[in-house]
Design a protein around this motif. Structure first.
Motif, PDB file in Angstrom:
ATOM      1  N   LYS A 120      -2.404  -3.423  13.517  1.00 51.13           N
ATOM      2  CA  LYS A 120      -3.414  -3.686  12.490  1.00 51.13           C
ATOM      3  C   LYS A 120      -4.485  -2.596  12.404  1.00 51.13           C
ATOM      4  N   ALA A 121      -4.781  -1.902  13.500  1.00 48.90           N
ATOM      5  CA  ALA A 121      -5.787  -0.833  13.436  1.00 48.90           C
ATOM      6  C   ALA A 121      -5.216   0.454  12.850  1.00 48.90           C
ATOM      7  N   PHE A 122      -3.902   0.494  12.628  1.00 41.55           N
ATOM      8  CA  PHE A 122      -3.276   1.621  11.936  1.00 41.55           C
ATOM      9  C   PHE A 122      -3.166   1.362  10.439  1.00 41.55           C
ATOM     10  N   TYR A 123      -2.741   0.148  10.071  1.00 40.63           N
ATOM     11  CA  TYR A 123      -2.450  -0.189   8.681  1.00 40.63           C
ATOM     12  C   TYR A 123      -3.445  -1.156   8.052  1.00 40.63           C
ATOM     13  N   LYS A 138       9.703   7.729   8.374  1.00 44.61           N
ATOM     14  CA  LYS A 138       9.480   8.767   9.390  1.00 44.61           C
ATOM     15  C   LYS A 138       8.032   9.263   9.367  1.00 44.61           C
ATOM     16  N   GLU A 139       7.489   9.492   8.179  1.00 48.96           N
ATOM     17  CA  GLU A 139       6.095   9.913   8.075  1.00 48.96           C
ATOM     18  C   GLU A 139       5.171   8.903   8.736  1.00 48.96           C
ATOM     19  N   ASN A 140       5.436   7.642   8.475  1.00 44.71           N
ATOM     20  CA  ASN A 140       4.602   6.579   9.021  1.00 44.71           C
ATOM     21  C   ASN A 140       4.715   6.493  10.536  1.00 44.71           C
ATOM     22  N   PHE A 141       5.952   6.509  11.040  1.00 45.91           N
ATOM     23  CA  PHE A 141       6.134   6.389  12.492  1.00 45.91           C
ATOM     24  C   PHE A 141       5.521   7.583  13.212  1.00 45.91           C
ATOM     25  N   ASP A 142       5.730   8.775  12.689  1.00 45.57           N
ATOM     26  CA  ASP A 142       5.159   9.969  13.312  1.00 45.57           C
ATOM     27  C   ASP A 142       3.636   9.927  13.325  1.00 45.57           C
ATOM     28  N   ALA A 143       3.038   9.392  12.269  1.00 46.22           N
ATOM     29  CA  ALA A 143       1.579   9.259  12.220  1.00 46.22           C
ATOM     30  C   ALA A 143       1.093   8.336  13.332  1.00 46.22           C
ATOM     31  N   LEU A 144       1.796   7.231  13.543  1.00 43.44           N
ATOM     32  CA  LEU A 144       1.406   6.297  14.586  1.00 43.44           C
ATOM     33  C   LEU A 144       1.554   6.916  15.972  1.00 43.44           C
ATOM     34  N   VAL A 145       2.624   7.670  16.178  1.00 48.31           N
ATOM     35  CA  VAL A 145       2.822   8.340  17.467  1.00 48.31           C
ATOM     36  C   VAL A 145       1.669   9.298  17.759  1.00 48.31           C
ATOM     37  N   HIS A 146       1.122   9.904  16.711  1.00 47.65           N
ATOM     38  CA  HIS A 146       0.015  10.847  16.873  1.00 47.65           C
ATOM     39  C   HIS A 146      -1.345  10.184  16.687  1.00 47.65           C
ATOM     40  N   ASP A 147      -1.373   8.843  16.759  1.00 47.17           N
ATOM     41  CA  ASP A 147      -2.630   8.074  16.736  1.00 47.17           C
ATOM     42  C   ASP A 147      -3.413   8.255  15.440  1.00 47.17           C
ATOM     43  N   ILE A 148      -2.712   8.418  14.329  1.00 43.75           N
ATOM     44  CA  ILE A 148      -3.365   8.574  13.033  1.00 43.75           C
ATOM     45  C   ILE A 148      -3.413   7.218  12.339  1.00 43.75           C
ATOM     46  N   SER A 149      -4.598   6.800  11.941  1.00 48.87           N
ATOM     47  CA  SER A 149      -4.795   5.514  11.284  1.00 48.87           C
ATOM     48  C   SER A 149      -5.092   5.712   9.804  1.00 48.87           C
ATOM     49  N   LEU A 151      -6.491   1.925   2.291  1.00 52.04           N
ATOM     50  CA  LEU A 151      -6.253   1.880   0.856  1.00 52.04           C
ATOM     51  C   LEU A 151      -5.653   3.191   0.367  1.00 52.04           C
ATOM     52  N   PHE A 152      -4.872   3.124  -0.692  1.00 50.04           N
ATOM     53  CA  PHE A 152      -4.399   4.335  -1.354  1.00 50.04           C
ATOM     54  C   PHE A 152      -5.585   5.014  -2.046  1.00 50.04           C
ATOM     55  N   ASP A 153      -5.557   6.334  -2.083  1.00 48.70           N
ATOM     56  CA  ASP A 153      -6.602   7.076  -2.786  1.00 48.70           C
ATOM     57  C   ASP A 153      -6.625   6.682  -4.250  1.00 48.70           C
ATOM     58  N   ASN A 154      -7.816   6.724  -4.857  1.00 44.48           N
ATOM     59  CA  ASN A 154      -7.960   6.326  -6.262  1.00 44.48           C
ATOM     60  C   ASN A 154      -7.063   7.128  -7.190  1.00 44.48           C
ATOM     61  N   GLY A 155      -6.815   8.390  -6.850  1.00 41.01           N
ATOM     62  CA  GLY A 155      -6.004   9.240  -7.712  1.00 41.01           C
ATOM     63  C   GLY A 155      -4.514   9.161  -7.449  1.00 41.01           C
ATOM     64  N   ILE A 164       8.800   2.458   4.515  1.00 44.07           N
ATOM     65  CA  ILE A 164       7.398   2.040   4.481  1.00 44.07           C
ATOM     66  C   ILE A 164       6.687   2.973   3.519  1.00 44.07           C
ATOM     67  N   PHE A 165       5.993   2.389   2.554  1.00 44.74           N
ATOM     68  CA  PHE A 165       5.220   3.157   1.581  1.00 44.74           C
ATOM     69  C   PHE A 165       3.761   2.739   1.759  1.00 44.74           C
ATOM     70  N   SER A 166       2.987   3.584   2.403  1.00 43.86           N
ATOM     71  CA  SER A 166       1.617   3.234   2.778  1.00 43.86           C
ATOM     72  C   SER A 166       0.701   4.431   2.591  1.00 43.86           C
ATOM     73  N   PRO A 167      -0.596   4.265   2.790  1.00 48.59           N
ATOM     74  CA  PRO A 167      -1.502   5.417   2.749  1.00 48.59           C
ATOM     75  C   PRO A 167      -1.177   6.495   3.783  1.00 48.59           C
ATOM     76  N   LEU A 168      -0.329   6.173   4.774  1.00 51.33           N
ATOM     77  CA  LEU A 168       0.093   7.168   5.759  1.00 51.33           C
ATOM     78  C   LEU A 168       1.300   7.972   5.297  1.00 51.33           C
ATOM     79  N   GLY A 169       1.942   7.561   4.200  1.00 52.53           N
ATOM     80  CA  GLY A 169       3.093   8.305   3.700  1.00 52.53           C
ATOM     81  C   GLY A 169       4.072   7.414   2.974  1.00 52.53           C
ATOM     82  N   GLY A 170       5.003   8.044   2.253  1.00 57.91           N
ATOM     83  CA  GLY A 170       5.966   7.313   1.455  1.00 57.91           C
ATOM     84  C   GLY A 170       7.338   7.187   2.088  1.00 57.91           C
ATOM     85  N   ALA A 171       7.450   7.512   3.376  1.00 57.40           N
ATOM     86  CA  ALA A 171       8.722   7.399   4.089  1.00 57.40           C
ATOM     87  C   ALA A 171       8.471   6.828   5.477  1.00 57.40           C
TER      88      ALA A 171
END
Length: 377
Positions: free
Chosen positions: A302-305, A20-31, A49-53, A11-18
């Motif tokens: 949907k409230a995460f991504y 594991k990063e994404n799943f761990d963010a969701l476990v810690h309630d990070i949107s 959204l991805f940051d402009n930079g 998964i390549f998202s604003p929460l991370g490019g891997a």
């Protein structure tokens, strides 16, 4: 019939490019959903959204790729690092799912025959395939918001047919003024972080991301998850309004469960589409009830991504696969008070328990529906 395994994912998202990063963010309630003020809209809006930079320079070495294509390349690159699949093998195929592709070029370029060709989905698919050296012509799946799930089902069936041994399935969409204004015209956008299945839900958040799964007829790792079945249907009800009864999505769920030989007791959880619009969530709840799955945990991401359109089915499938591997059912962020007519079990908090099978559902404009079953067995 051949088994189909997921041997790599990303998964390549604003929460991370891997993943594991994404799943761990969701476990810690990070949107990834935040309030934005930019040229997309006259008023502030909430989206992921991805940051402009943000830069894709480590994945693409020239300026010939759009943001949409760069996002696909980044996700596919990370997934291929995890396995030894030979993309130059004639028994390997690339499938790409998206809803809008390079639609943003209409906002910045003069529309002529050259742009007409450049904006075509098959043009992007060929560019991405050539980047990696795939020898087979890529397959494009674009069927509204079930595109990602439908791409997985298509890949599963092609491997089961014996035509291919490995299939790389990738999906992406990026949010543009065109897309935002379209959903805004339906008055479908939430004024805050969305609330799937909640009594106070008032619309969706949009999001951009890419996700990839590598499907194979050969299990490579002990914990590889199997794609056991999938089904699609259509409401034949309205171009933008879902079924009033949920019967058509129920048909998908029932068909997938029947093909997999599973009973309702075998289903560990349901990863719902859960857009947080009034009518979609109600329709899904009715379908889940018709399937007799009201006691099984249900979640929406949907409230995460945000709603990542053509990537949604893939993003949420990858998270479902990790949930199976970790015996962890994630909560539905934004959900507080039950807001649908059926007594479905919407997760409010993380559930840790042994789970062997799950269902991923999806629905979209035009009345399309899909259901995919993933299993440890």
């Amino acid at each position: 019939m051949k088994d189909v395994f997921i041997i790599a994912d990303n998964i390549f998202s604003p929460l991370g490019g891997a993943t594991k990063e994404n799943f761990d963010a969701l476990v810690h309630d990070i949107s990834a959903v935040k309030k934005h003020n930019n040229a997309f809209a006259a008023e502030p809006f909430y989206a992921a959204l991805f940051d402009n930079g943000f830069s894709f320079d480590q994945y693409v070495d020239n300026g010939n790729y759009t943001k949409f294509e760069s996002l696909l390349i980044a996700s596919i690159s990370e997934a291929l690092k995890q396995c030894d699949v030979n993309v130059k093998d004639g028994r390997t195929l690339l499938i790409i799912s998206t809803t809008k592709g390079n639609i943003s070029l209409l906002e910045t370029e003069v529309y002529d025959k050259q742009l007409q060709q450049r904006i075509a989905l098959h043009t992007s698919a060929k560019l991405v395939a050539a980047h990696f050296g795939f020898v087979n012509q890529p397959l494009i799946v674009s069927n509204a918001c079930i595109s990602g799930s439908l791409a997985i089902i298509a890949g599963m069936r092609l491997i089961q047919s014996g035509k291919y041994e490995n299939i790389v399935v990738a999906g992406a969409d990026v949010i543009t003024k065109f897309i935002l204004s379209g959903f805004n015209s339906f008055q479908a956008l939430s004024n805050g972080i969305c609330k799937p299945f909640d009594a106070g839900r008032d619309g969706i958040n949009l999001g951009e991301a890419a996700a990839t799964v590598v499907l194979s007829s050969v299990r490579k790792n002990a914990d590889d998850i199997k794609v056991v079945s999938g089904a699609v249907s259509n409401d034949a009800n309205h171009i933008s309004g879902p079924s009033r009864t949920g019967n058509e999505l129920y048909q998908c769920i029932a068909s997938a469960m029947n093909d997999a030989g599973l009973s309702k007791q075998d289903i560990g959880f349901i990863s719902a589409h859960g857009t947080a619009t009034v009518y979609n969530d109600e329709m899904e709840a009715k379908a889940i009830a018709l399937a007799g799955l009201t006691t099984q945990p249900v979640n929406s991401l949907k409230a995460f991504y945000g709603h990542t359109l053509g990537a949604a089915g893939l993003v949420e499938s990858v998270i479902s696969v990790k949930s199976l591997q970790r015996n962890t059912i994630l909560p539905t962020k934004g959900f507080k008070a039950h807001g649908v007519s059926q007594p479905i079990h919407v997760c409010k908090e993380i559930i840790y328990k042994r789970i062997n099978n799950c269902i991923k559902t999806a629905s979209g404009f035009g009345g399309c529906n899909a259901a995919v079953i993933f299993s440890k067995q």
